[in-house]
Design a protein around this motif. Sequence first.
Motif, PDB file in Angstrom:
ATOM      1  N   VAL A 239      67.431  61.618  15.478  1.00 56.13           N
ATOM      2  CA  VAL A 239      66.409  60.934  16.342  1.00 56.13           C
ATOM      3  C   VAL A 239      66.542  60.795  17.850  1.00 56.13           C
ATOM      4  CG1 VAL A 239      64.890  58.660  16.774  1.00 56.13           C
ATOM      5  CG2 VAL A 239      65.564  59.335  14.704  1.00 56.13           C
ATOM      6  N   GLU A 240      65.770  61.405  18.658  1.00 56.71           N
ATOM      7  CA  GLU A 240      65.834  61.487  20.018  1.00 56.71           C
ATOM      8  C   GLU A 240      64.540  60.763  20.886  1.00 56.71           C
ATOM      9  OE1 GLU A 240      66.045  64.974  23.779  1.00 56.71           O
ATOM     10  OE2 GLU A 240      65.589  65.539  21.702  1.00 56.71           O
ATOM     11  N   PHE A 241      65.160  59.901  21.707  1.00 55.56           N
ATOM     12  CA  PHE A 241      64.011  59.153  22.671  1.00 55.56           C
ATOM     13  C   PHE A 241      63.309  60.145  23.690  1.00 55.56           C
ATOM     14  CE2 PHE A 241      62.703  56.399  26.296  1.00 55.56           C
ATOM     15  CZ  PHE A 241      61.774  56.030  25.604  1.00 55.56           C
ATOM     16  N   LYS A 242      62.126  60.101  23.525  1.00 52.92           N
ATOM     17  CA  LYS A 242      61.397  61.033  24.611  1.00 52.92           C
ATOM     18  C   LYS A 242      60.650  60.265  25.748  1.00 52.92           C
ATOM     19  CE  LYS A 242      61.081  64.843  24.124  1.00 52.92           C
ATOM     20  NZ  LYS A 242      62.135  66.044  24.626  1.00 52.92           N
ATOM     21  N   GLY A 243      60.265  58.926  25.733  1.00 48.51           N
ATOM     22  CA  GLY A 243      59.499  58.467  26.569  1.00 48.51           C
ATOM     23  C   GLY A 243      58.788  57.185  26.085  1.00 48.51           C
ATOM     24  N   SER A 244      58.095  56.465  26.989  1.00 48.28           N
ATOM     25  CA  SER A 244      57.188  55.277  26.277  1.00 48.28           C
ATOM     26  C   SER A 244      55.893  55.120  27.313  1.00 48.28           C
ATOM     27  CB  SER A 244      57.993  54.100  26.332  1.00 48.28           C
ATOM     28  OG  SER A 244      58.494  53.654  27.682  1.00 48.28           O
ATOM     29  N   GLN A 245      54.916  54.499  26.541  1.00 41.34           N
ATOM     30  CA  GLN A 245      54.087  53.983  27.515  1.00 41.34           C
ATOM     31  C   GLN A 245      53.282  52.649  26.725  1.00 41.34           C
ATOM     32  OE1 GLN A 245      50.882  56.713  28.385  1.00 41.34           O
ATOM     33  NE2 GLN A 245      49.750  56.628  26.320  1.00 41.34           N
ATOM     34  N   PRO A 246      52.828  51.711  27.757  1.00 46.82           N
ATOM     35  CA  PRO A 246      51.931  50.717  27.233  1.00 46.82           C
ATOM     36  C   PRO A 246      50.773  51.301  26.492  1.00 46.82           C
ATOM     37  CG  PRO A 246      51.668  50.726  29.558  1.00 46.82           C
ATOM     38  CD  PRO A 246      52.915  51.692  29.209  1.00 46.82           C
ATOM     39  N   TRP A 247      50.276  50.604  25.321  1.00 40.90           N
ATOM     40  CA  TRP A 247      49.268  50.837  24.516  1.00 40.90           C
ATOM     41  C   TRP A 247      48.441  49.426  24.353  1.00 40.90           C
ATOM     42  CZ3 TRP A 247      46.542  54.918  24.692  1.00 40.90           C
ATOM     43  CH2 TRP A 247      45.708  55.540  23.630  1.00 40.90           C
ATOM     44  N   PRO A 248      47.555  48.959  25.495  1.00 47.62           N
ATOM     45  CA  PRO A 248      47.227  47.665  25.498  1.00 47.62           C
ATOM     46  C   PRO A 248      46.010  47.234  24.515  1.00 47.62           C
ATOM     47  CG  PRO A 248      46.653  48.618  27.380  1.00 47.62           C
ATOM     48  CD  PRO A 248      47.213  49.673  26.791  1.00 47.62           C
ATOM     49  N   PHE A 249      46.139  47.727  23.015  1.00 44.21           N
ATOM     50  CA  PHE A 249      44.994  47.709  22.258  1.00 44.21           C
ATOM     51  C   PHE A 249      45.344  47.169  20.997  1.00 44.21           C
ATOM     52  CE2 PHE A 249      44.466  51.760  24.810  1.00 44.21           C
ATOM     53  CZ  PHE A 249      43.686  51.260  25.652  1.00 44.21           C
ATOM     54  N   PRO A 250      45.807  45.956  21.238  1.00 45.16           N
ATOM     55  CA  PRO A 250      45.803  44.978  22.059  1.00 45.16           C
ATOM     56  C   PRO A 250      46.975  44.765  22.755  1.00 45.16           C
ATOM     57  CG  PRO A 250      46.003  43.678  20.046  1.00 45.16           C
ATOM     58  CD  PRO A 250      45.814  45.110  19.789  1.00 45.16           C
ATOM     59  N   ALA A 251      48.147  45.112  22.263  1.00 39.24           N
ATOM     60  CA  ALA A 251      49.594  44.639  22.851  1.00 39.24           C
ATOM     61  C   ALA A 251      50.684  45.559  22.587  1.00 39.24           C
ATOM     62  CB  ALA A 251      49.615  43.220  22.642  1.00 39.24           C
ATOM     63  N   SER A 252      50.668  46.695  22.401  1.00 38.36           N
ATOM     64  CA  SER A 252      51.569  47.665  21.705  1.00 38.36           C
ATOM     65  C   SER A 252      52.424  48.322  23.020  1.00 38.36           C
ATOM     66  CB  SER A 252      51.037  48.666  20.802  1.00 38.36           C
ATOM     67  OG  SER A 252      50.583  48.229  19.721  1.00 38.36           O
ATOM     68  N   LEU A 253      53.549  48.604  22.750  1.00 38.43           N
ATOM     69  CA  LEU A 253      54.311  49.486  23.753  1.00 38.43           C
ATOM     70  C   LEU A 253      55.053  50.729  22.973  1.00 38.43           C
ATOM     71  CD1 LEU A 253      55.977  50.303  26.328  1.00 38.43           C
ATOM     72  CD2 LEU A 253      57.867  48.859  25.321  1.00 38.43           C
ATOM     73  N   MET A 254      54.220  51.649  23.183  1.00 42.81           N
ATOM     74  CA  MET A 254      54.468  52.891  22.244  1.00 42.81           C
ATOM     75  C   MET A 254      55.892  53.711  22.782  1.00 42.81           C
ATOM     76  SD  MET A 254      51.883  52.706  20.258  1.00 42.81           S
ATOM     77  CE  MET A 254      52.287  54.155  19.243  1.00 42.81           C
ATOM     78  N   LEU A 255      56.972  53.743  21.742  1.00 41.37           N
ATOM     79  CA  LEU A 255      58.056  54.351  22.040  1.00 41.37           C
ATOM     80  C   LEU A 255      58.104  55.740  21.453  1.00 41.37           C
ATOM     81  CD1 LEU A 255      60.159  51.090  21.242  1.00 41.37           C
ATOM     82  CD2 LEU A 255      59.582  51.935  23.403  1.00 41.37           C
ATOM     83  N   LEU A 298      42.863  66.921  17.641  1.00 39.85           N
ATOM     84  CA  LEU A 298      44.144  66.180  18.310  1.00 39.85           C
ATOM     85  C   LEU A 298      43.746  64.970  18.799  1.00 39.85           C
ATOM     86  CD1 LEU A 298      45.778  69.476  19.728  1.00 39.85           C
ATOM     87  CD2 LEU A 298      46.576  68.342  17.609  1.00 39.85           C
ATOM     88  N   PRO A 299      44.740  63.924  19.173  1.00 44.62           N
ATOM     89  CA  PRO A 299      44.533  62.819  19.778  1.00 44.62           C
ATOM     90  C   PRO A 299      43.810  62.966  20.910  1.00 44.62           C
ATOM     91  CG  PRO A 299      46.736  62.808  18.857  1.00 44.62           C
ATOM     92  CD  PRO A 299      46.045  64.393  18.653  1.00 44.62           C
ATOM     93  N   MET A 300      43.366  62.022  21.595  1.00 43.31           N
ATOM     94  CA  MET A 300      42.929  61.644  22.937  1.00 43.31           C
ATOM     95  C   MET A 300      44.087  62.047  23.828  1.00 43.31           C
ATOM     96  SD  MET A 300      42.341  57.707  22.680  1.00 43.31           S
ATOM     97  CE  MET A 300      41.740  58.052  21.281  1.00 43.31           C
ATOM     98  N   ARG A 301      43.598  62.481  25.199  1.00 40.98           N
ATOM     99  CA  ARG A 301      44.779  62.766  26.318  1.00 40.98           C
ATOM    100  C   ARG A 301      45.388  61.642  26.683  1.00 40.98           C
ATOM    101  NH1 ARG A 301      46.454  67.267  27.399  1.00 40.98           N
ATOM    102  NH2 ARG A 301      45.114  68.556  26.188  1.00 40.98           N
ATOM    103  N   SER A 302      44.753  60.503  26.769  1.00 43.18           N
ATOM    104  CA  SER A 302      45.544  59.207  27.156  1.00 43.18           C
ATOM    105  C   SER A 302      46.539  58.915  26.392  1.00 43.18           C
ATOM    106  CB  SER A 302      44.778  58.287  27.454  1.00 43.18           C
ATOM    107  OG  SER A 302      44.088  57.869  26.348  1.00 43.18           O
ATOM    108  N   SER A 303      46.965  59.502  25.185  1.00 39.85           N
ATOM    109  CA  SER A 303      47.856  59.126  24.278  1.00 39.85           C
ATOM    110  C   SER A 303      49.052  59.661  24.360  1.00 39.85           C
ATOM    111  CB  SER A 303      47.228  59.380  22.764  1.00 39.85           C
ATOM    112  OG  SER A 303      47.202  60.573  22.355  1.00 39.85           O
ATOM    113  N   ILE A 304      50.118  58.968  24.009  1.00 41.95           N
ATOM    114  CA  ILE A 304      51.455  59.531  23.890  1.00 41.95           C
ATOM    115  C   ILE A 304      51.783  60.531  22.974  1.00 41.95           C
ATOM    116  CG2 ILE A 304      52.511  57.700  22.450  1.00 41.95           C
ATOM    117  CD1 ILE A 304      55.065  57.827  24.124  1.00 41.95           C
ATOM    118  N   ALA A 305      50.901  60.385  21.761  1.00 41.08           N
ATOM    119  CA  ALA A 305      50.627  61.379  20.538  1.00 41.08           C
ATOM    120  C   ALA A 305      50.453  62.801  20.941  1.00 41.08           C
ATOM    121  CB  ALA A 305      49.888  60.917  19.644  1.00 41.08           C
ATOM    122  N   LEU A 306      49.486  62.962  21.782  1.00 41.05           N
ATOM    123  CA  LEU A 306      49.378  64.270  22.421  1.00 41.05           C
ATOM    124  C   LEU A 306      50.352  64.794  23.296  1.00 41.05           C
ATOM    125  CD1 LEU A 306      47.296  66.628  22.323  1.00 41.05           C
ATOM    126  CD2 LEU A 306      46.265  65.650  24.230  1.00 41.05           C
TER     127      LEU A 306
END
Length: 319
Positions: A239-255, A298-306
């Motif tokens: 498992v390798e960490f790649k980055g993170s961003q807040p996802w305030p819907f309502p209060a997640s931090l996506m790792l 595919l997911p929306m462009r604002s997502s970390i998934a894409l």
Amino acid sequence: MQTQLPLARSTVDPDAAARAQPGFVEALVDDPRTKVLLVRHGLVAVAGDGVLDLRAPAEIAGAPWDPQHLAYLGRDDGGAYLALTLPGTLGEERDLDGVPIHEDAALVNFVERLTFAHLRDVGDALADRDAGLATTAVALSAWHARNPRCPRCGEITEVIDVGWVRRCTADHSLHYPRTDPAVIMAVTDAHDRILLGHAAHWPENRFSTLAGYVEPGESVETAVRREVAEEAGIAVGAVEFKGSQPWPFPASLMLGFRARVADDASTEVTVDGVEITDARFFTREELAVAVAAGTVLLPMRSSIALALIEDWYGGTLAR
């Protein structure tokens, strides 16, 4: 993967030390250099594609400059930034002619001329400053909406420190904004195929990376392995960490992670049938063809998934 994810960008100094200063809110509202971002039902005011509609306090007629509705977002060389969450009932009470009642009329008339957009839809198009302002404003607004009472005794809480703390009016305990860590992972196998899944509540043909919340007592790496095993029946090794961003819907931090199928583990997918109803491995060519044909959305462009998918793909996928 890109270091600046869509909702992980900001140029504004949080200026946290100023939040508790006496008279700070009043000074901000009186300062013509202060810029205000309006939030309504979780949406942010926008002036056009990729631009927030930031207003001077004096422009917002009838605004409720009540600490219960405000949050300090920080400052830069141009001045300070406030978020004003509009009351949820704004404009609902009208007279027989459909005119807003007296105390709300000026604000309703002002707000009805604005355009509001969901951060999911505009986040990737915002400049760095505006992305940071909007993400913080939406996160704080969601937290306040869900936490009007003390979790210890159930009494009403009041907002202090310009939106960053809630204080119980009975036992005086202090409560701070909550962030829930969640893992999201691009799982690849020995042939460098990527695993994408379809969630039960998504539109037909929508596929994305697997994701889930970190449970108490878990490391993030353990959460990655557990979620993939539960949702797709696949054993993960490295498992390798790649980055993170807040996802305030309502209060997640996506790792975000890149995860590899464990050596000698099967790549036969077995979905849980509850959260995930379909999952499959794609080569780069297979995914590009499916996306072009519309059989994979595919997911929306604002997502970390894409971002994770395109990091594996090695470029931008036409959507």
